[in-house]
Design an enzyme around this catalytic site. Structure first.
Site, PDB file in Angstrom:
ATOM      1  N   HIS A   1      41.119  -2.987  36.165  1.00  0.00           N
ATOM      2  CA  HIS A   1      40.879  -4.323  36.278  1.00  0.00           C
ATOM      3  C   HIS A   1      39.750  -4.561  35.296  1.00  0.00           C
ATOM      4  CE1 HIS A   1      41.506  -8.090  38.095  1.00  0.00           C
ATOM      5  NE2 HIS A   1      40.362  -8.253  39.023  1.00  0.00           N
TER       6      HIS A   1
ATOM      7  N   HIS B   1      34.521  -4.927  41.190  1.00  0.00           N
ATOM      8  CA  HIS B   1      34.983  -5.653  40.051  1.00  0.00           C
ATOM      9  C   HIS B   1      34.594  -5.231  38.848  1.00  0.00           C
ATOM     10  CE1 HIS B   1      37.691  -8.818  41.937  1.00  0.00           C
ATOM     11  NE2 HIS B   1      37.936  -9.028  40.539  1.00  0.00           N
TER      12      HIS B   1
ATOM     13  N   SER C   1      31.590  -7.848  43.952  1.00  0.00           N
ATOM     14  CA  SER C   1      31.406  -8.126  42.502  1.00  0.00           C
ATOM     15  C   SER C   1      30.142  -7.065  42.269  1.00  0.00           C
ATOM     16  CB  SER C   1      30.246  -9.399  42.694  1.00  0.00           C
ATOM     17  OG  SER C   1      29.462  -9.579  41.537  1.00  0.00           O
TER      18      SER C   1
ATOM     19  N   GLU D   1      45.116  -7.753  44.410  1.00  0.00           N
ATOM     20  CA  GLU D   1      43.638  -7.536  44.893  1.00  0.00           C
ATOM     21  C   GLU D   1      43.280  -7.625  46.188  1.00  0.00           C
ATOM     22  OE1 GLU D   1      40.849  -9.018  42.016  1.00  0.00           O
ATOM     23  OE2 GLU D   1      42.637  -9.906  40.694  1.00  0.00           O
TER      24      GLU D   1
ATOM     25  N   TYR E   1      45.434 -12.452  44.708  1.00  0.00           N
ATOM     26  CA  TYR E   1      44.527 -11.743  45.706  1.00  0.00           C
ATOM     27  C   TYR E   1      45.506 -11.575  46.982  1.00  0.00           C
ATOM     28  CZ  TYR E   1      40.474 -12.036  42.631  1.00  0.00           C
ATOM     29  OH  TYR E   1      39.759 -11.731  41.827  1.00  0.00           O
TER      30      TYR E   1
ATOM     31  N   ASP F   1      34.477   4.224  17.177  1.00  0.00           N
ATOM     32  CA  ASP F   1      34.382   2.842  17.846  1.00  0.00           C
ATOM     33  C   ASP F   1      34.842   2.995  19.291  1.00  0.00           C
ATOM     34  OD1 ASP F   1      37.094   3.020  17.829  1.00  0.00           O
ATOM     35  OD2 ASP F   1      37.688   1.428  16.591  1.00  0.00           O
TER      36      ASP F   1
ATOM     37  N   SER G   1      32.759   4.623  20.849  1.00  0.00           N
ATOM     38  CA  SER G   1      31.644   5.149  21.482  1.00  0.00           C
ATOM     39  C   SER G   1      30.630   4.059  21.836  1.00  0.00           C
ATOM     40  CB  SER G   1      30.467   6.139  20.212  1.00  0.00           C
ATOM     41  OG  SER G   1      31.216   7.052  19.674  1.00  0.00           O
TER      42      SER G   1
ATOM     43  N   THR H   1      28.168   2.237  19.649  1.00  0.00           N
ATOM     44  CA  THR H   1      28.488   1.439  18.530  1.00  0.00           C
ATOM     45  C   THR H   1      29.115   0.160  19.151  1.00  0.00           C
ATOM     46  OG1 THR H   1      30.737   2.418  18.429  1.00  0.00           O
ATOM     47  CG2 THR H   1      29.201   3.644  17.096  1.00  0.00           C
TER      48      THR H   1
END
Ligand code: NAG
Ligand code: NAG
Ligand code: NAG
Ligand code: NAG
Ligand code: NAG
Ligand code: NAG
Ligand code: NAG
Ligand code: NAG
Ligand code: NAG
Ligand code: NAG
Ligand code: NAG
Length: 760
Positions: free
Chosen positions: A174, A283, A334, A520, A560, A694, A696, A699
């Site tokens: 998600h 989330h 949240s 969800e 949901y 990329d 990582s 970065t």
């Protein structure tokens, strides 16, 4: 007054017509483009040269030949009585990192423009005698029906009936920062700029490859379960809905979110670490809707840290140990732990409508715990990682016993629920309520909708009626008290806007039951489901004490599912409860029946249910224009440095370099490859060693689109405190499109910064 209302109506009508016109024009232009260029785009594919070189060769799964499903485990693989066969695998599923809408916030401006971290699919196979179960956690917004059907089709071709709809669970983490475009229902097609083949292909290939790797790695091993609470990492974003649940029920729990992290530790018979599979309810929206870089967000960062620690010395996404942090009942949960505040005045907006005195609901947002979204991601992901590490280290409760898998397809628009001895309820045709458009404190909707509205808004209803027709009385009654904004179950052009046929599925590993939820679940919805499934399994079966986990965002996306009581409040989650007030009761009934079948050993008797549709490819159009021919500034070439790094940096500083670039969408298949490397000069060997890609965390790869086909890439390296002093350089790899003789050709390019030094 009359003239005023007349003119406002007129303006609204005009706007409706404009929207209609734009939509239609968009669709027909899209269609024309698709038709006109389909031939040349085929040519493009053929002429595509090799994509950017990987920093190291990716591991190849040894599964090119189709294994016979009946094949007995090799002697060396034969498990002892107390062991399973366990396989773990991980593969890149990042997909196109430019121009494709990111899936989650439904914000039209939030299209991909680079990479912060790569996305991976992580697969776990557990086998015992002739039984096996597969759990996949993929770093994507959610699993879609189309995605699942495509994966199962490929597995069927490769493995026959070994991996099939009953025993394969696909779950999305998600993250809200993964590319969209892999859906077959109209609502999601519209918000994804169509059906985007490079996007779905990348995810299908990544998931199948992760299963291939796990399959080829199967070895005898043991599983241990542990659980514990993660503090300060989540809050309920609809506490007023939660409060409408019965008090005696709420009294059973000390918090309005679940804090428990459940981990499975997998080791071989010598005790060597194989993998971690875990579930936690939050989330992955620490990265907010202004982020344009593909990112696996907080749960992805926890995986990243765990794998980096267990695969010491490997680059991210490499090494044998696989650690998955899967989604759970995160519907109303949240990670933005500073809670909702008005961004204009700073006061709390923790009220029933999440509304601010000035600016309304669009000002009410939650952030934190960090000072920016990167720090918040790091703190939340880091906290979950730390707890997981402790639980992994101390896990002792061994999981043993038979494996089970139960699956059904259900017409969710047509489930009758026995509410009590005298009354039944029914699920509804799908519909979204007004508060759906309000969004949440994690990402506001942008228009003037508020959460908690139980009355429609004549203005928006008028627009809706003019554009799409009004919802039927039947649907309105069924969804009461939800004021319907989109009656998606009654919208079927060009394809159905929402699904009717939904997967319900449970797999068990000994006394662990994994309940695969097609959307969800809110906190309390998850608790009710866990209790129901646990009772069913414990009262009828021989499984003893059962641990039930909710796996979220599985198999198909249906938004949901709230409790009946939460539904009455009609905040965002309830407005997005698409099958109406009795959805949760219906799911509890359906999953209980799966659990009963497992407990009574009658899974084979479960009716299969109605098959979901598989729409023709020709009906699934892309609205994403083809990439234009790439242009470079005068006297430069692709890969040339436009803005050079400095000569030297201290640890903790940010190295930055800007290149002339092509559109990253031209790099057709970037799986297990990289758009950038940070390299350190090795004195002894006189060579450059790749220290970051990329994938990582350190970065950031930004693609900045200009006008007329020109674009730049800026690479940032946030030099960690652990960086070794020395000489470094940054390389960028990409592809550009040119069109000599009217035929598009894709060519690779690369560029390098100058060398620079890192000091203490
Ligand atoms: C907020 O919710 C309350 C209760 O449902 C309602 O009376 C009020 O009108 C709402 N306010 C707004 C701004 O929607
Ligand atoms: C997103 O986070 C950034 C900080 O990283 C902040 O500047 C911005 O206001 C946030 N936006 C929203 C919509 O939360
Ligand atoms: C494998 O399944 C059998 C029954 O099918 C069971 O007795 C055995 O305990 C299982 N193996 C493990 C490791 O639990
Ligand atoms: C689902 O059930 C509804 C109501 O009975 C029916 O009209 C519809 O055709 C069914 N949908 C599918 C795909 O079977
Ligand atoms: C059964 O449920 C209905 C609807 O919720 C309710 O009106 C009725 O009182 C309930 N009956 C009993 C016996 O609980
Ligand atoms: C939303 O905006 C429209 C157009 O300005 C207006 O007619 C409508 O009353 C507003 N709705 C609310 C709830 O403020
Ligand atoms: C729907 O309900 C309204 C108000 O109750 C009524 O006027 C209308 O005739 C109904 N429409 C249909 C198609 O039954
Ligand atoms: C979809 O494909 C099937 C089978 O190939 C074909 O019979 C049908 O006409 C196609 N429908 C559309 C709308 O293309
Ligand atoms: C491009 O190169 C030419 C030839 O070297 C030179 O005359 C011209 O000034 C250059 N233009 C720019 C914009 O650098
Ligand atoms: C690099 O190697 C040279 C000789 O090969 C040596 O003199 C120098 O000290 C080395 N530098 C570092 C930083 O190790
Ligand atoms: C690319 O970078 C150069 C140098 O800073 C700048 O002049 C140019 O406007 C940039 N182009 C785009 C498309 O961002």
């Amino acid at each position: 007054m009359a003239s005023k209302s007349c003119c406002r109506t007129f303006t609204a009508l005009e706007r409706v017509l404009m929207v209609l016109f734009v939509l239609m024009t968009g669709v027909s232009v899209g269609l024309i483009i698709v038709m006109v260029v389909s031939r040349s785009s085929d040519t493009t594919d053929l002429l595509t040269t090799t994509p950017a070189p990987p920093p190291t060769e990716p591991e190849k799964p040894k599964t090119s030949e189709k294994p016979k499903p009946s094949e007995k485990p090799k002697p060396s693989e034969k498990p002892f009585d107390s062991s399973y066969l366990i396989g773990v695998g991980r593969a890149d599923c990042t997909g196109p990192v430019a121009e494709v809408p990111l899936m989650g916030y439904a914000s039209p401006d939030q299209t991909a423009g680079g990479i912060h971290t790569r996305l991976y699919s992580r697969a776990f196979i557990v086998a015992n005698n002739s039984e096996r179960v597969v759990f996949v956690s993929a770093e994507i917004g959610m699993v879609s029906q189309r995605l699942r059907l495509e994966v199962l089709k490929k597995l069927q071709t490769k493995y026959g009936d070994l991996y099939r709809q009953e025993n394969v669970v696909l779950s999305g983490t998600h993250t809200h920062s993964g590319p969209g475009g892999y859906f077959q229902y109209t609502l999601f097609i519209i918000t994804s700029k169509g059906y985007i083949k490079p996007s779905i292909n990348a995810i299908v290939n990544g998931i199948v490859k992760s299963i291939d790797i796990a399959h080829s790695n199967l070895k005898a091993g043991r599983i241990f379960l542990n659980k514990g609470e993660v503090e300060n990492s989540n809050l309920n974003r609809s506490p007023h809905s939660y409060l409408n649940n019965p008090e005696e029920e709420r009294m059973k729990y000390k918090s309005n979110t679940d804090k428990e992290l459940v981990v499975l530790k997998m080791v071989d018979l010598d005790g060597n670490d194989l993998g971690l599979l875990s579930w936690f309810a939050v989330h992955p929206v620490s990265m907010n809707n202004t982020n344009r870089m593909v990112s696996s967000d907080n749960m992805g960062y926890a995986s990243y840290l765990f794998e980096q620690e267990m695969n010491a010395g490997s680059l991210p996404g490499q090494g044998p140990f696989v650690a998955a942090f899967s989604s759970s009942n995160l519907g109303d949960v949240s990670p933005n732990t500073k809670g909702p505040h008005c961004i204009n005045t700073g006061e709390s907006c923790d009220n029933i409508n999440s509304s601010c005195p000035i600016g309304g609901s669009n000002m009410c947002m939650a952030m934190g715990p960090g000072v920016n979204m990167f720090e918040s991601t790091k703190i939340i992901g880091g906290t979950i990682f730390n707890k997981a590490k402790e639980l992994y280290r101390t896990a002792q409760q061994e999981v043993t016993g038979p494996l089970n898998a139960a699956h059904q397809w259900v017409n969710m628009t047509d489930v009758t629920v026995q509410l009590n001895a005298t009354h039944t309820g029914k699920t509804c045709k799908p519909a979204l309520g007004h508060s759906f458009a309000a969004g949440t404190i994690d990402g506001v909707g942008g228009l003037n909708f508020t959460q908690g509205s139980v009355e429609g808004d004549p203005f928006w209803d008028g627009i809706r009626d003019a554009l799409l027709g009004s919802p039927s009385n039947e649907t309105q009654d069924c969804h009461h008290p939800k004021p319907i904004l989109f009656s998606t179950g009654e919208m079927n052009v060009p394809l159905p806007w929402h699904p009717a046929i939904v997967d319900v599925q449970i797999i068990t590993i000994g006394s662990l039951a994994i309940v695969a939820i097609p959307g969800e679940f809110t906190t309390m919805a998850g608790r009710r489901m866990r209790e129901a499934v646990k009772n069913e399994l414990e009262s009828r079966g021989s499984l003893g004490q059962v641990e039930v986990v909710i796996a979220g965002l599985c198999n198909i996306y249906t938004h949901y599912i709230t409790t009946y009581e939460e539904y009455q409040i009609q905040r965002y989650e309830a407005a997005s409860n698409i099958y109406g007030p009795h959805s949760l009761s219906a799911y509890i009934q359906l999953f209980s029946s799966l659990a009963r079948a497992i407990a009574e050993n009658k899974v084979a008797d479960l009716p299969k249910g109605p098959e979901p549709p598989f729409f023709n490819n020709s009906q699934l159009i892309s609205l994403l224009p083809l990439t234009p021919v790439d242009k470079m500034p005068l006297n430069t070439s692709f890969g040339d440095v436009l803005i050079q790094t400095l000569q030297s940096y201290k640890r903790g500083e940010v190295v930055e370099v800007t290149f002339v670039s092509g559109n990253p969408r031209n790099s057709a298949d970037t799986a297990e490859k990289t758009f950038l490397t940070v390299e350190k000069y090795e004195n002894m060997t006189n060579s450059w060693k790749v220290v970051h890609t990329d994938a990582s965390w350190e970065t950031r790869f930004h693609w900045i689109k200009g006008t007329g086909g020109q674009s730049n890439v800026t690479v940032e390296w946030h030099v960690p405190s652990t960086a070794h002093p020395g000489t470094y350089r940054i390389q960028h790899f990409g592809h550009y499109k040119e069109r000599p003789n009217f035929i598009p050709v894709i060519k690779p390019y690369e560029g390098s910064s100058g060398s620079f030094d890192i000091y203490n």
